[in-house]
Design a protein around this motif. Structure first.
Motif, PDB file in Angstrom:
ATOM      1  N   ILE A 298      19.125   3.029   3.451  1.00  0.00           N
ATOM      2  CA  ILE A 298      17.680   2.872   3.642  1.00  0.00           C
ATOM      3  C   ILE A 298      17.103   1.964   2.560  1.00  0.00           C
ATOM      4  N   ASP A 299      17.552   2.151   1.317  1.00  0.00           N
ATOM      5  CA  ASP A 299      17.069   1.286   0.232  1.00  0.00           C
ATOM      6  C   ASP A 299      17.510  -0.156   0.425  1.00  0.00           C
ATOM      7  N   ARG A 300      18.658  -0.368   1.039  1.00  0.00           N
ATOM      8  CA  ARG A 300      19.106  -1.735   1.322  1.00  0.00           C
ATOM      9  C   ARG A 300      18.242  -2.369   2.396  1.00  0.00           C
ATOM     10  N   LEU A 301      17.940  -1.579   3.426  1.00  0.00           N
ATOM     11  CA  LEU A 301      17.156  -2.108   4.541  1.00  0.00           C
ATOM     12  C   LEU A 301      15.687  -2.287   4.188  1.00  0.00           C
ATOM     13  N   LEU A 302      15.146  -1.311   3.459  1.00  0.00           N
ATOM     14  CA  LEU A 302      13.724  -1.339   3.092  1.00  0.00           C
ATOM     15  C   LEU A 302      13.597  -1.103   1.591  1.00  0.00           C
ATOM     16  N   PRO A 303      13.943  -2.094   0.782  1.00  0.00           N
ATOM     17  CA  PRO A 303      13.881  -1.907  -0.669  1.00  0.00           C
ATOM     18  C   PRO A 303      12.436  -1.747  -1.138  1.00  0.00           C
ATOM     19  N   PRO A 304      12.229  -1.086  -2.284  1.00  0.00           N
ATOM     20  CA  PRO A 304      10.862  -0.958  -2.809  1.00  0.00           C
ATOM     21  C   PRO A 304      10.181  -2.319  -2.886  1.00  0.00           C
ATOM     22  N   GLY A 305       8.976  -2.388  -2.353  1.00  0.00           N
ATOM     23  CA  GLY A 305       8.232  -3.643  -2.379  1.00  0.00           C
ATOM     24  C   GLY A 305       8.523  -4.565  -1.220  1.00  0.00           C
ATOM     25  N   PHE A 306       9.223  -4.065  -0.183  1.00  0.00           N
ATOM     26  CA  PHE A 306       9.579  -4.959   0.928  1.00  0.00           C
ATOM     27  C   PHE A 306       8.366  -5.405   1.732  1.00  0.00           C
ATOM     28  N   ALA A 307       7.311  -4.606   1.762  1.00  0.00           N
ATOM     29  CA  ALA A 307       6.190  -4.892   2.659  1.00  0.00           C
ATOM     30  C   ALA A 307       5.487  -6.190   2.286  1.00  0.00           C
ATOM     31  N   ALA A 308       5.197  -6.990   3.291  1.00  0.00           N
ATOM     32  CA  ALA A 308       4.432  -8.220   3.091  1.00  0.00           C
ATOM     33  C   ALA A 308       2.947  -7.889   3.196  1.00  0.00           C
ATOM     34  N   GLY A 309       2.188  -8.253   2.161  1.00  0.00           N
ATOM     35  CA  GLY A 309       0.753  -7.991   2.147  1.00  0.00           C
ATOM     36  C   GLY A 309       0.395  -6.718   1.405  1.00  0.00           C
ATOM     37  N   ASP A 310      -0.810  -6.689   0.857  1.00  0.00           N
ATOM     38  CA  ASP A 310      -1.297  -5.509   0.149  1.00  0.00           C
ATOM     39  C   ASP A 310      -1.612  -4.405   1.154  1.00  0.00           C
ATOM     40  N   ARG A 311      -1.597  -3.150   0.701  1.00  0.00           N
ATOM     41  CA  ARG A 311      -1.863  -2.034   1.606  1.00  0.00           C
ATOM     42  C   ARG A 311      -3.329  -1.965   2.004  1.00  0.00           C
ATOM     43  N   TYR A 312      -4.216  -2.565   1.237  1.00  0.00           N
ATOM     44  CA  TYR A 312      -5.642  -2.636   1.558  1.00  0.00           C
ATOM     45  C   TYR A 312      -6.143  -4.052   1.327  1.00  0.00           C
ATOM     46  N   GLY A 313      -7.151  -4.437   2.104  1.00  0.00           N
ATOM     47  CA  GLY A 313      -7.880  -5.648   1.800  1.00  0.00           C
ATOM     48  C   GLY A 313      -8.923  -5.358   0.737  1.00  0.00           C
ATOM     49  N   ASP A 314      -9.487  -6.394   0.138  1.00  0.00           N
ATOM     50  CA  ASP A 314     -10.472  -6.194  -0.930  1.00  0.00           C
ATOM     51  C   ASP A 314     -11.652  -5.354  -0.460  1.00  0.00           C
ATOM     52  N   HIS A 315     -12.011  -5.465   0.817  1.00  0.00           N
ATOM     53  CA  HIS A 315     -13.156  -4.731   1.345  1.00  0.00           C
ATOM     54  C   HIS A 315     -12.852  -3.242   1.547  1.00  0.00           C
ATOM     55  N   GLN A 316     -11.581  -2.847   1.380  1.00  0.00           N
ATOM     56  CA  GLN A 316     -11.174  -1.453   1.597  1.00  0.00           C
ATOM     57  C   GLN A 316     -10.860  -0.720   0.289  1.00  0.00           C
ATOM     58  N   LEU A 317     -11.171  -1.308  -0.843  1.00  0.00           N
ATOM     59  CA  LEU A 317     -10.713  -0.778  -2.120  1.00  0.00           C
ATOM     60  C   LEU A 317     -11.744   0.074  -2.864  1.00  0.00           C
ATOM     61  N   LEU A 318     -12.818   0.475  -2.215  1.00  0.00           N
ATOM     62  CA  LEU A 318     -13.889   1.201  -2.884  1.00  0.00           C
ATOM     63  C   LEU A 318     -13.366   2.452  -3.587  1.00  0.00           C
ATOM     64  N   ALA A 319     -13.469   2.477  -4.924  1.00  0.00           N
ATOM     65  CA  ALA A 319     -13.177   3.634  -5.782  1.00  0.00           C
ATOM     66  C   ALA A 319     -11.700   4.023  -5.824  1.00  0.00           C
ATOM     67  N   ILE A 320     -10.805   3.207  -5.297  1.00  0.00           N
ATOM     68  CA  ILE A 320      -9.385   3.530  -5.358  1.00  0.00           C
ATOM     69  C   ILE A 320      -8.864   3.210  -6.751  1.00  0.00           C
ATOM     70  N   GLU A 321      -8.141   4.154  -7.350  1.00  0.00           N
ATOM     71  CA  GLU A 321      -7.601   3.965  -8.700  1.00  0.00           C
ATOM     72  C   GLU A 321      -6.231   3.279  -8.610  1.00  0.00           C
ATOM     73  N   ARG A 322      -6.131   2.126  -9.242  1.00  0.00           N
ATOM     74  CA  ARG A 322      -4.888   1.358  -9.238  1.00  0.00           C
ATOM     75  C   ARG A 322      -4.362   1.345 -10.674  1.00  0.00           C
ATOM     76  N   TYR A 323      -3.208   1.931 -10.879  1.00  0.00           N
ATOM     77  CA  TYR A 323      -2.749   2.173 -12.245  1.00  0.00           C
ATOM     78  C   TYR A 323      -1.481   1.402 -12.615  1.00  0.00           C
ATOM     79  N   CYS A 324      -1.019   0.499 -11.758  1.00  0.00           N
ATOM     80  CA  CYS A 324       0.169  -0.278 -12.075  1.00  0.00           C
ATOM     81  C   CYS A 324      -0.070  -1.748 -11.722  1.00  0.00           C
TER      82      CYS A 324
END
Length: 324
Positions: A298-324
């Protein structure tokens, strides 16, 4: 259905819950009958934990659940949330007056005098955390809620809140394509005896048995992972995982949930659906045991960070805490 504890001092509940966001029509048209049938199928499968919120269809989700509770009178655990104030502009309100008013409205729709878990849907950063946790602790003392939770927060917020009054659960997005909680939040929850509740554990429909058609609904239609060229790249990556699941005789969504369940016994994913047929595809996830070889593949097929694009657009980020 296997069970897990909802936090150190919470009830024993099904290891998988049901997210009821789509009951409000957020991911496409639905009917009350369809949602009620889904709830019946949920109960038959052994799932007894329902997650909803006041803003899911602006009360529609809670109203449907309330009708189902009144007619079936099942023994289930309910979680709901409040904090959002409709705009424009949309804003976050963690004041005691707002949280109390919204909780009372939720209880009325649900036909309950209490809920087992009540989240602040987002943190209002201009308001002192001690004030917010004070409000939640008073609601616990009054018997209105069994415990409190927080959503889309960072590990330092959890530790600070838990020091004021023990937290029951944290609900953040976590799945094979959203791995940020592995960088401290899952570990902090474990150390403190707090349940970690992954929402969107099936990648908002991408981790189904069939490739998802490109969504046009208001939420996903503007989300970076569902717009081109990202959408096609993500479909291509997940197709390999889908083929792996088929060779093992498992459904794609059940395997994705089994992967989450294996990350710790304090994780309780809440896949969302409004269709009984979809629920049937993943309800047996607790019966899947992944081997070390399975995890490696599973890690070979879907390695961490495989997804293309951010999980939210800028308009969807209200009050979300991003710590990394």
């Amino acid at each position: 259905m296997k069970t897990r504890k909802l936090g150190q001092n919470g009830p024993e509940i099904s290891a998988i819950g049901l997210g009821a966001m789509s009951f409000g029509g957020i991911f496409g048209d639905t009917t009350e009958a369809e949602s009620l049938a889904c709830l019946d199928a949920m109960l038959e499968s052994g799932i007894n934990f329902i997650d909803t919120a006041n803003i899911y269809g602006m009360g529609i989700s809670e109203t449907i659940i309330g009708k189902w509770l009144a007619s079936r009178r099942p023994n289930v655990t309910i979680a709901t949330k409040a904090s959002f104030v409709a705009g424009p502009p949309r804003r976050i309100d963690n004041s005691e007056a707002h949280l109390r008013a919204e909780l009372e409205a939720s209880l009325k729709r649900l036909g309950r005098d209490h809920v087992e878990l009540f989240y602040i849907h987002r943190r209002e950063h201009a308001r002192p955390l001690a004030e917010v946790i004070g409000t939640l602790s008073r609601l616990i003392e009054e018997g209105k809620i069994g415990g409190y939770g927080m959503s889309e927060i960072a590990p330092d917020t959890l530790r600070a809140a838990h020091a004021i009054h023990p937290c029951t659960a944290v609900q953040n997005e976590y799945s094979l394509w959203t791995r940020q909680p592995e960088l401290g939040l899952i570990q902090a929850c474990k150390a403190l005896g707090v349940a970690f509740i992954p929402f969107s554990p099936l990648a908002r429909g991408m981790l189904g048995d069939r490739p998802l058609a490109q969504p046009s609904d208001g939420f996903r239609g503007q989300n970076p992972r569902f717009t081109e060229p990202n959408f096609t790249a993500n479909i291509h990556a997940i197709n390999g995982f889908r083929a792996f699941c088929a060779t093992r005789g498992w459904s794609t969504p059940a395997t994705a949930l089994a992967w989450i369940l294996a990350k710790g016994d304090h994780l309780i994913p809440i896949p969302g659906t409004r269709k009984a047929a979809h629920l049937a595809q993943w309800a047996q996830a607790t019966e899947i045991t992944l081997t070390a070889q399975d995890h490696a593949e599973i890690d070979r097929l879907l390695p961490p960070g495989f997804a293309a694009g951010d999980r939210y657009g800028d308009h969807q980020l209200l009050a979300i805490e991003r710590y990394c």
